[in-house]
Design an enzyme around this catalytic site. Structure first.
Site, short mmCIF file in Angstrom:
data_model
loop_
_atom_site.label_atom_id
_atom_site.label_comp_id
_atom_site.label_asym_id
_atom_site.label_seq_id
_atom_site.Cartn_x
_atom_site.Cartn_y
_atom_site.Cartn_z
CD GLU A 151 -4.50 -27.20 -13.30
OE1 GLU A 151 -5.48 -27.88 -13.66
OE2 GLU A 151 -3.90 -27.37 -12.22
CB SER A 158 -16.44 25.89 24.82
OG SER A 158 -16.78 26.06 26.19
#
Length: 787
Positions: free
Chosen positions: A88, A462
């Site tokens: 860049e 149960s």
């Protein structure tokens, strides 16, 4: 004459230059004061996502529009900085915001090529544009960009500018900044990347969409080679590094989000809690939430639940392809792109990946899977789905060209599978504190975000009985109380509805049976008689001590069989009371909340058993129920859990009417775990839908890992408990509350090792004859229970 003309031209040019310089100076003088303040840079506060971690610092969730990890420039690897500068702005540390050499080079390149393909924006100029300006390509925007670059250079140091750029720039895949991009593309932090991977990232800012290695791997590779060449030319890397990096294969992180630790349900619970507390700031202020989840336990729970649900589903018929895509009008040149687009819209589920069928016969299926691969499924890989290869079934059920199926690959072989229609939930927690160690809210979060652990209110069946038995102990029952296990018909007014004729699950009745053995064998009629004796109002009030809400547990006799509703999380909290000695602890999943800098903003202070937690039930009651639940594992309906080879586990199976819900809730002194299996729209699970066959194997699978290496712990009885050696089931010790023994001495073991009227304690089957009866009325509650 010629000299005069040249002088006039030179003067005109000089005058024009002076005019242009004057206009430029005026423009600068007018524009510069109007430039935006740099406060946003000097006090940089990037939008940071909410991140969620396990207790052992594994990332399990990230929420926010921008995926970002702020990194100080001093912590950035030198090669990463050099890769970025090579791509860049190689003269970043030499220029003052505008690289005039770069500008001239760009102009020359554009003139030679005949088109404007090369710009000269420096990193400083890009910072100016990203923070303050639009992306429009106009002279005024470029002019303002240059002026802002000068202003930034005179306000911030070069390292500060580079740090801003490094963390702010967008790099595709929702990643802002290079640290986030490293995780998004390669699944690793910056410091662990190779030179080739750093070069790949360094090439992204120019055009993230064009050079995205996920979307355009070929173009990304070309850009990567350019960056590597520039790094070599600038002597940032050696020739050997250059050659190695050029030839390094691209290894991207898996795009399958399920490849990471599967804790999406927990992450979503955290997201909701954080939004409720901080609103929209939850997604932008960089909060870090550390949960109580243990990554190992979470993985074990996830694997166990999925394996259990898939095992159940494999016993059902193959339901056919998930959907179809029409390939009849697709040209050969466009086929691969069409297939990729079709698969892109479908998520993987664990190791179950979607595939598009290209051809199918009774002996082989060719399918296209992600990554452009074609696989052929033969032999045993077709066994489960063979019925869908028949020409006699409808096209909507048949595996044919264009069908979307699920496959699992194991080495060089592949098999057709299907996503289970059945759902489930699993949660485990520390009973002493309530800290959640694992939570899996369903088979696949991407299929349904409904959390079956916290949101599903189902009948516990149960698994609710131990709470009724605990209430019975509180009212004077003992484990040796003889209760009649025989059919009963309940008046409609007693239960608030029609006449009720409850039955045992197997339609078998034991007659007079001890309370201990009745729980081990999950005798429905005994639970009902206990509740009839203590009263439904008392029972409803009593179970609230475990955290159950009265509105969810109506005061009817059906409560004895778990006809109310509860979530798996509530059941885990309830069973924790038995496991921790009778204390009421609350489940929690957030350990602490930190800000972006790591400062702790909030921390959970749990109620701890034996310290600041409330005493829910008598410690002796909790101990005796826990001991009875061990018998459920040793000789009762959960006997399969003995495969773990431990003596400190206890629990209870649960199966509701018509097999609509299957449960198992169990624990040892250090860990409580509950699993539930059922359909979202309640319907029968069929003959494989018992708690002991659908839910218990999931629990065993998890506990086999969770308790590996954990010592087998046998907690001593609390004060106030009388031990009768060998008086329980299979010759195990029996325990009684001390004050009950004082008032009922006739229950003591006689010289023959029996409780009067109870049969041989060493062989409890002798107590199951219908004509068995207590020797006298001193056995607590016998008169009320001989219905």
């Amino acid at each position: 004459m010629l000299l005069r003309i040249l002088s006039i031209i030179a003067g005109a040019i000089a005058g024009l230059a002076i005019l242009l310089v004057g206009l430029l100076v005026i423009a600068i003088l007018v524009t510069y004061p109007r430039l935006p303040s740099l406060d946003v840079l000097t006090d940089y506060r990037p939008k940071m996502p909410l991140r969620v971690y396990t207790q052992d610092q594994v990332l399990i969730g990230e929420f926010g529009e921008e995926r970002r990890s702020f990194t100080r420039i001093g912590d950035v690897p030198q090669l990463m900085k050099q890769a970025l500068l090579s791509a860049e702005d190689e003269r970043f540390y030499q220029h003052g915001g505008i690289d005039y050499i770069g500008v001239m080079r760009a102009i020359a390149g554009n003139v030679v090529s005949g088109r404007a393909h090369s710009g000269a924006s420096t990193i400083t100029m890009q910072v100016a544009k990203n923070f303050f300006l639009s992306s429009e390509k106009t002279f005024s925007r470029k002019f303002n960009e240059a002026l802002l670059a000068f202003k930034i250079e005179h306000t911030l140091s070069k390292d500060q500018i580079l740090e801003l750029y490094f963390n702010q720039i967008y790099l595709g895949q929702r990643a802002y900044g290079f640290a986030a991009a490293a995780e998004a593309y390669f699944g690793r932090p910056l410091k662990e990347l190779t030179v080739a991977e750093m070069a790949m990232l360094g090439g992204l800012p120019k055009a993230p969409s064009s050079y995205n290695p996920v979307v355009n791997p070929e173009r990304a590779h070309l850009r990567q080679l350019y960056v590597l060449r520039r790094m070599f030319e600038l002597r940032y890397i050696t020739a050997e590094q250059y050659e190695t990096a050029k030839n390094e294969p691209l290894r991207l992180a898996s795009r399958n989000l399920d490849a990471s630790l599967p804790a999406q349900y927990v992450a979503e619970m955290v997201r909701q809690a954080m939004y409720e507390r901080y609103k929209d700031k939850a997604y932008t202020d960089g909060f870090r939430v550390v949960t109580t989840i243990d990554s190992r336990h979470q993985q074990w729970a996830f694997d166990a639940l999925r394996a259990g649900l898939m095992d159940y589903d494999r016993r059902q018929p193959y339901r056919g392809p998930e959907s179809f895509t029409d390939l009849s009008k697709v040209e050969d040149a466009d086929l691969e792109e069409t297939l990729d687009e079709t698969l892109a819209a479908i998520r993987d589920s664990g190791n179950m990946q979607p595939a598009v069928v290209l051809s199918a016969s009774g002996s082989a299926v060719e399918a296209y899977v992600r990554g452009g691969r074609k696989i052929v499924i033969r032999g045993q890989g077709l066994a489960f789905a063979r019925s869908a290869l028949s020409e006699r079934i409808t096209p909507a059920q048949r595996i044919r060209r264009g069908a979307i199926i699920r496959v699992v690959e194991d080495g060089k072989t592949a098999s057709i599978v299907q996503m289970p229609a059945v759902e489930g939930g699993f949660v485990s927690l520390d009973p002493a504190t309530g800290a959640v160690r694992s939570l899996v809210g369903g088979f696949d979060f991407n299929r349904s975000s409904f959390n079956h652990v916290t949101q599903a209110m189902r009948q516990p069946g149960s698994t609710f009985k131990p709470f009724v038995y605990s209430a019975g102990l509180d009212r004077g029952f003992t484990t040796s109380t003889m209760i009649n296990d025989a059919p009963i018909s309940v008046d409609p007014q007693t239960i608030g509805g029609q006449r009720w004729d409850p039955k045992n699950d197997d339609n078998r009745y034991a007659g007079m049976i001890t309370m201990r053995r009745a729980l081990a064998l999950s005798k429905n009629l005994v639970s009902i008689r206990i509740l009839m004796s203590i009263g439904t109002d008392f029972g409803q009030q009593y179970v609230q001590r475990f955290g159950f809400e009265s509105k969810n547990v109506p005061a009817y006799l059906t409560m004895a069989l778990g006809a109310g509703v509860a979530s798996p999380m509530q059941m885990a909290e309830g069973y924790a009371v038995f496991a921790n000695g009778g204390y009421r602890t609350r489940a929690y999943f957030i350990d602490r909340i930190e800000d972006a800098s790591g400062r702790i903003l909030a921390r959970t202070a749990p109620a701890v058993a034996g310290q600041n937690a409330a005493q829910a039930i008598d410690p002796r009651n909790a101990f005796i129920i826990s001991n009875m639940l061990k018998d459920v594992v040793r000789v009762g309906t959960a006997n399969r859990a003995m495969a773990l080879g431990r003596n400190d586990i206890a629990g209870k199976t649960g199966t509701t009417n018509d097999f609509r819900d299957a449960w198992f809730a169990g624990f040892n002194p250090s860990l409580v775990a509950v699993t539930w299996v059922g359909f979202d729209q309640p319907r029968s699970l069929g003959r494989y839908g018992y708690g002991g066959t659908a839910a218990l194997p999931i629990w065993i699978n998890y506990m086999n890992n969770a308790l590996k290496g954990v010592p087998d712990v046998e907690l001593p009885p609390p004060a106030g408990i009388v031990v009768r050696p060998g008086a329980g089931l299979r010759g195990n010790d029996e325990y009684y509350l001390e004050e009950f023994q004082r008032t009922n001495p006739e229950l003591s073991i006689n010289n023959r090792g029996t409780v009067p009227g109870s049969g041989n304690a060493a062989n409890p089957d002798t107590a199951s004859a219908p004509d068995a009866a207590p020797a006298n009325d001193a056995v607590e509650n016998v008169k009320e229970l001989l219905f």
